[in-house]
Each structure stands twice: as C-alpha cells, then as structure tokens.
Write an enzyme that holds these catalytic residues in place. Sequence first.
Site, mmCIF file in Angstrom:
data_model
loop_
_atom_site.group_PDB
_atom_site.id
_atom_site.type_symbol
_atom_site.label_atom_id
_atom_site.label_comp_id
_atom_site.label_asym_id
_atom_site.label_seq_id
_atom_site.Cartn_x
_atom_site.Cartn_y
_atom_site.Cartn_z
ATOM 1 N N PHE A 136 0.811 -1.220 0.000
ATOM 2 C CA PHE A 136 0.000 0.000 0.000
ATOM 3 C C PHE A 136 0.845 1.271 0.000
ATOM 4 C CE2 PHE A 136 -3.517 -2.860 1.050
ATOM 5 C CZ PHE A 136 -4.442 -2.380 0.144
ATOM 6 N N GLY B 272 -2.100 -8.111 -2.514
ATOM 7 C CA GLY B 272 -3.154 -8.465 -1.578
ATOM 8 C C GLY B 272 -4.521 -7.966 -1.989
ATOM 9 N N ARG C 38 -18.060 -0.861 -12.229
ATOM 10 C CA ARG C 38 -18.204 -2.323 -12.292
ATOM 11 C C ARG C 38 -17.363 -2.968 -11.197
ATOM 12 N NH1 ARG C 38 -19.672 -6.884 -14.327
ATOM 13 N NH2 ARG C 38 -18.243 -8.555 -14.932
ATOM 14 N N ILE C 39 -17.991 -3.816 -10.407
ATOM 15 C CA ILE C 39 -17.293 -4.583 -9.387
ATOM 16 C C ILE C 39 -17.071 -5.977 -9.960
ATOM 17 C CG2 ILE C 39 -17.344 -5.448 -7.026
ATOM 18 C CD1 ILE C 39 -17.289 -2.398 -7.208
ATOM 19 N N PRO D 236 -17.162 -9.130 -6.040
ATOM 20 C CA PRO D 236 -17.668 -8.527 -4.801
ATOM 21 C C PRO D 236 -16.922 -8.984 -3.548
ATOM 22 C CG PRO D 236 -19.484 -9.293 -6.178
ATOM 23 C CD PRO D 236 -18.231 -9.817 -6.796
ATOM 24 N N THR E 73 -13.563 -9.841 -3.195
ATOM 25 C CA THR E 73 -12.291 -9.134 -3.032
ATOM 26 C C THR E 73 -12.514 -7.637 -2.841
ATOM 27 O OG1 THR E 73 -12.015 -8.981 -5.445
ATOM 28 C CG2 THR E 73 -10.992 -10.852 -4.335
ATOM 29 N N GLN F 103 -11.210 -5.388 0.374
ATOM 30 C CA GLN F 103 -10.413 -4.168 0.268
ATOM 31 C C GLN F 103 -11.051 -3.010 1.018
ATOM 32 O OE1 GLN F 103 -7.228 -3.589 -1.170
ATOM 33 N NE2 GLN F 103 -7.451 -5.742 -0.663
ATOM 34 N N GLY G 76 -9.308 0.027 -3.740
ATOM 35 C CA GLY G 76 -8.362 -0.345 -2.703
ATOM 36 C C GLY G 76 -8.052 0.748 -1.712
ATOM 37 N N GLU G 77 -8.079 1.997 -2.170
ATOM 38 C CA GLU G 77 -7.720 3.110 -1.299
ATOM 39 C C GLU G 77 -8.918 3.946 -0.855
ATOM 40 O OE1 GLU G 77 -3.629 4.742 -2.341
ATOM 41 O OE2 GLU G 77 -4.253 3.916 -4.265
#
Length: 762
Positions: free
Chosen positions: A244, A471, A649-650, A653, A655, A659, A725-726
């Site tokens: 990260f 990850g 778009r996911i 779901p 993962t 996150q 992710g962030e």
Amino acid sequence: MVDAAPTPKENMGQPVPRIDARLKVTGGARYPADIPVSNLAYGVLVTSTIARGRITALDVEAARATPGIIAVLTENEVKGRIAKPEFGGSNATSIAPLQGADIAHDGEIIALVVGETFEAAREGAMLVHVDYAKETPSTSLYSQGAETVAAVDASKRFKEDPKVGNFDENLAASQVKIEADYFMPTQHHNPIELFSTTAAWNGDELVVYEPSQNVTGWKIEIAKQLKIDPERVRVVSPFIGGAFGSKGPITPRTALVAYAAKLLGRPVRCVVSRMQSFTTMTYRAETRHHIEIGATQDGRITAFKHEGFEVTSRPDPYLVGGTTATALMYNYGSVLTKVSLVKTDRPTPGYMRSPPETPYVYALENAMDEMAVALNMDPVEFRRINDTMVEPIKHRRFTSRSLMTCFDAAASEFRWSERKSEPGSMREGDWLIGMGCATAIYPTNIAPCAVRVRLTADGRVRVQTASHEIGTGIRTVAAQVAAERLGVATEMVDIEMGDTILPPAPVAGGSNSTASVCSAIMKACDEILDQLFYSASSSKEGALSKARVDEMKVANGEVVSERASEKIADILSRSGEGAIEQYTEFLPEGASPQGVSNLYKGKLEMIGGESGKQAIRFAFGAEFVEVWVHKHTREIRVPRIVGAFAGGRIINPKTARSQLMGGMIWGISSALHEATEFDHREARVVNRDLQDYLVPVNADIKEVTVILVPEVDDKVNPAGVKGLGELGNVGTAAAIASAVYNATGKRVRDLPIRVDTLIGEA
C-alpha cells in the site's frame, strides 16, 4: 456483518474465491525473502544515530575481525561506483547511502556488513563505531530551522493551487462561518513482511528478489544506479506481504545490496529490521490544514478555503497535494487553496494508502461536520444540499457520482435516523454514545499497460503481465476477466505476474491496477477472438464455415453462432495451430502514443481521475461510525462502522468487500491508534517497533459492514471499473472525530484521538 461473499448486484461479477488463497494460507506462496538462493551471504545495515551532522570517524576494524564476516562496505568501497538516484519517478529519495560523510536524517544508511550468517552480520554491525559532529536538526512543521516553500514553486508535479471566484468577498458576505486547524501526524508502514533485497549475479546478469509494487520501474532504476544495461537486470516479486505504497518507490538500499553481491561474487540477502524500516523506508507525511468555510443560513456553501502544510526532507520536494480532491468535492461558491512544503531533517516521505485524500479529506470532512453543527443541520442533509455533478473549479462533469446514493444506503443500514444531535444525549450506563459520518472519495486512475494472453486447444488460458499481487486480488479479477471474455471457467486461467520478463505494467498504486490490467486483458482477448472467429468462418470445413463473425461468441470451450457451434480445439487443430497467443498494448485516453514504450523505459504515465478536460472520474462512498466513550476513564470504543461505496463495475464482490473493509479498519487505526512519535530535540523516532507503534488488534474491531452500491459508468475506462483499494479509509477518521464530538461535545481536530485527548471533559 455482511456475508464474506456478497450477493452480486447489477454490474457486478461473481464472488470467486482468490485463486492464490490456498498457496497463501498453506505457506506455499513464496515471498521474495523466502526464495531459495544457493551460496547466500547475509547483509545487515548500519544506520546513523544522529539526524543532522557529519561522520568524523567510522571504525569498522572490530566488525571486520568478527568471525563469519565477509565484508564491511562503507563510503570508501562504494562512493562513485553507484550513481546517485534522482528523486521522483520510481525513486523514493535522492538521499543515497555511502556517498559522503554528511548525515541527512536519523537512521540514514552508513554501512553494510555482510556475513556468512545473519547472526554474524548482525554482530558485526553492532561493532561498527561511529563518531559524529552533530548539528541541531529540525523535526516537524514548526521546528526552528525548518524551511517553508510553496508547493507550486518546489514541485514540478504540482502545477497550480486550485481556486475560483472571490473567496474573501464571499466569506465576508456569508451568514455562517467556521475556521479551524486540523492535524494528521506522521504514520509509518508496518507490513508483516519486512522490507528486503536479495541480489544474485550470473556473470553480468543481475536478478533482484524484492517485494515491489513496480518491478518494471525498478529494473530501469537499478540499472541506472549500477551503470549497466537494463536488459541485464531482472526484478522478481511474485507475492507481497503488505505494501500500500511502502513498496512502490525503490529505495537506495537495493542498488547497494546488488553492488555488494557483485563485489563479493556471491548472492547477498538483506532483510531490513523492524526498527530500521522507520528510517530507511518511506512514511505518511505529517500534515496540518487550515480550513475556512462560509455558508448561507439554509446550508449552501459560498466560500471554501483549504491551506495545507506538509513535512518533507531537505533535498526532496515530496508532495501530497490533496487539495486536488478537496477543491472538487462540493458545490462551493468560491474556492481558495494553497499547499506548502516544510523542509526538515527527516527522510523523504512517500505514498501511504490514499496519500493525498486521507489527510486532506480528514480535515475537510471534519470541517463539514463543524459547519453542519453551526447551521443546526443534519450532516447528511448538509452534504446533500452541496452535492453536485459539476466540479466548481473548471466546471467539468463527473462521469458518475453516486455519493448521495451511498449516503442513503449507509444511513439506512446504520439507522442514522435514531441519532440525537445534542452531544452527550445518547448513553448506555457509564458510556457516552456518538454517531458520525463522512464522505469518501478517490480518483479513478489508469495507466498504459501491456499483457500477453495465450489460448490453447485444451481451453486453458495463460495471462502474463508484470503487474503485482499486493493483496488486492488482482490475480483473481484478472483471471475472471479473461475467463469471461474467452468463455472458459476461471479455473482454466493461469496468471503470471510480478516479474520483469513479463510484459510491463504500471505501478500497483493509485488504485489503478484493475482498470489498467483488465482493460489490457479485455483488448487482448478480443483480438484472440477476432482471430478465432475468422479462422472458423473462413474455413472450408467445420460447422461454422461461412458463418457470420458478428454472430459468434464463445461459451464452455466452444465458438457458438445462431445456427451452429464448434469446439475451440477443433478450430485450432484445423488451422494447424495449437494455440493463439496475443501480445497487446493498452493506451488509455489521455496517454501519449509512446505510453507503453515509455513504460518499458521505466516512465509511468498515470492518467489521474481529476485530469480530464471535459469530465473527471472519481469513486465515492459514505461512512458511518458509532463510538462509545467511557464517562470516567475516557476509553474509546468503535462497536460498529458502516460504509457504502460506488466503484463502477465490481468484478469480484468478495475481493472488493475485503479491500473496503481493510481500508475502513485502517481508518480506525489512523483515527485512534497510529502516530509516529519523535524526540524533537534529536529528530529521532521514539516508537520504532510494534510494541509502541500502536495499531488495532481483533479486540478493537467489532462490526464492520460494507455495502456495494451498484453503479454503471462506461466513460471511466473500457473495463468500467473504479479503484476501490484506497477508497475505504478516506472518510473513516473524520467520521470517528464527528462521532466523538457527538458523544462528548469535544471537537477533536488533531489525530490520533486517545484517552488523554478526552480527559477532563464532561
């Protein structure tokens, strides 16, 4: 809690389990420092015990005399043989080890001891004796001797301070005003996997095993520092145990270890100790924010000002620059911003999960809650009134903005309507209960990327890219996209990543990987299908002979048209090919025609979500937090947190949820636990271990609920995805600060919020 595998909603893929999960939980995943290398020697760093001054004497004789010591590298062995790095791009800092006697910061690398065993090298490192001529260092934003400079003058990447309208006039005419300062401390990465470098030469060929988020960029920088051809360098990073941002830019240690391996004629592995990681690696920059907001009595913002002050090192203008997000957040009548860098005797900061947004949005959202209180208005409604589809600076539209949809979904799940606005009015025995909320925002970034995809007659697919599994689940979503596009099961897809012998990919940072890599995979798969369909249609034999290509699709290992179908294996066999392999380069809108060739040269063209000329691309979310503060002890608990997020778009779901949950937990840590403490007299880190650097444990985290809000946005990129992710940790700290105010009546503006912060309050 929501289920570990959320039920897919509109525009969402299947919650496929991670394809590398078994490897990770059984110990089968090899991290860089685990990879076996024969005849290995071990390196241990020696670091400075002052933050500013000069080395006057460096005695290494006792170290060299230690049994098992192979070599001790100092300035005498290294200076001039390794090129000094330039700050920026793939480099973390221009402060290079063993290039002179001057000390730029606490814990600077001043020697490398190499031994037959790690224990011997560590003992030798302890015996290195150093004398210094100390100077008085500057530690933080307000330290004597610190130099403050405007970011627009110091940093090439910060073009301008966003502004629009006449802030002073609008503020003066505002009916309600607030003005406050907010502070976020230095925070350090503490991944479970320690930082390491393993370097092995085979003649003139160098292989570096190191946890990296950017192997392609590192390859070029290592070659540059060692003054060799990049084609003689290979960087391998198959798995990463926590990153990260911390493993995004390369540090000067890598070239030093590689040089030691060349000098000694055998591989060298250097694992940085937990304590040394606080000074030899990057960290989140300490920031202070001054915010002024003016509004009408009915809650419409008329004036917004955000000044940010950020710590950096003396030589390097590392920039956070989060006003590029906060200036676009709401429908402000006028905007005035300014970012300043404060040069101190510290290591150069670096990226940490959502680097600009986390500190800057913390300040903004805290201020938004203060203004809602001043207006006697519900904080959610205050944000609704100032929501906008057009940003206020250049009047560009958001490609999509589901912010209030997220607020409505999270508020319903959280039961926000049960909240009482009067501070201290909600209680359970001796516990004061508070509720708070905040906006989360993150730009949808994308970059050039190359991939190689191979479809074989047995229906297996191989995808190769130098991207990185840090990850986030990119291996899994990449496999899903390839499987979906080529009509095979996900289990039939093999993913190869994290190696510079593969097609280059952008840094795994800025939440761009899914968008960049999956867009490239989709393009490659479509090119494979074009070849496959043409072969089937143009053949004089077979069930699909002369069938229309535009009617064809793939499913279950077959090419299917309206009237017939044929196995992929039969089509390939008839054409004389055992497989179709496609190398593809993907260039996003806004990239130069040389985007991928520049990537091969280690130059990344990241297209920021805020950079569009007509429209801008951002992901949004809303976070709600409940806190309990003990009336007498002032202990703080977070029994539940709810977040709703819209990310286009996911693809997966499961993962995505992981996150976002991880980001929210990190946000709790940032709000209540994390702070790097300094001895300001010496500019030295005090709490450089996991005993004193506080992070949450299982007992600190109770109920965490993630809601994935359906959103369709075909304008952001070919894959239609936004980075997640962030996003999850951007609003958490502000929501907690608001909840603490709701519980106690005390407005906390400086993080972290701990017991001593609240002592003395009713």
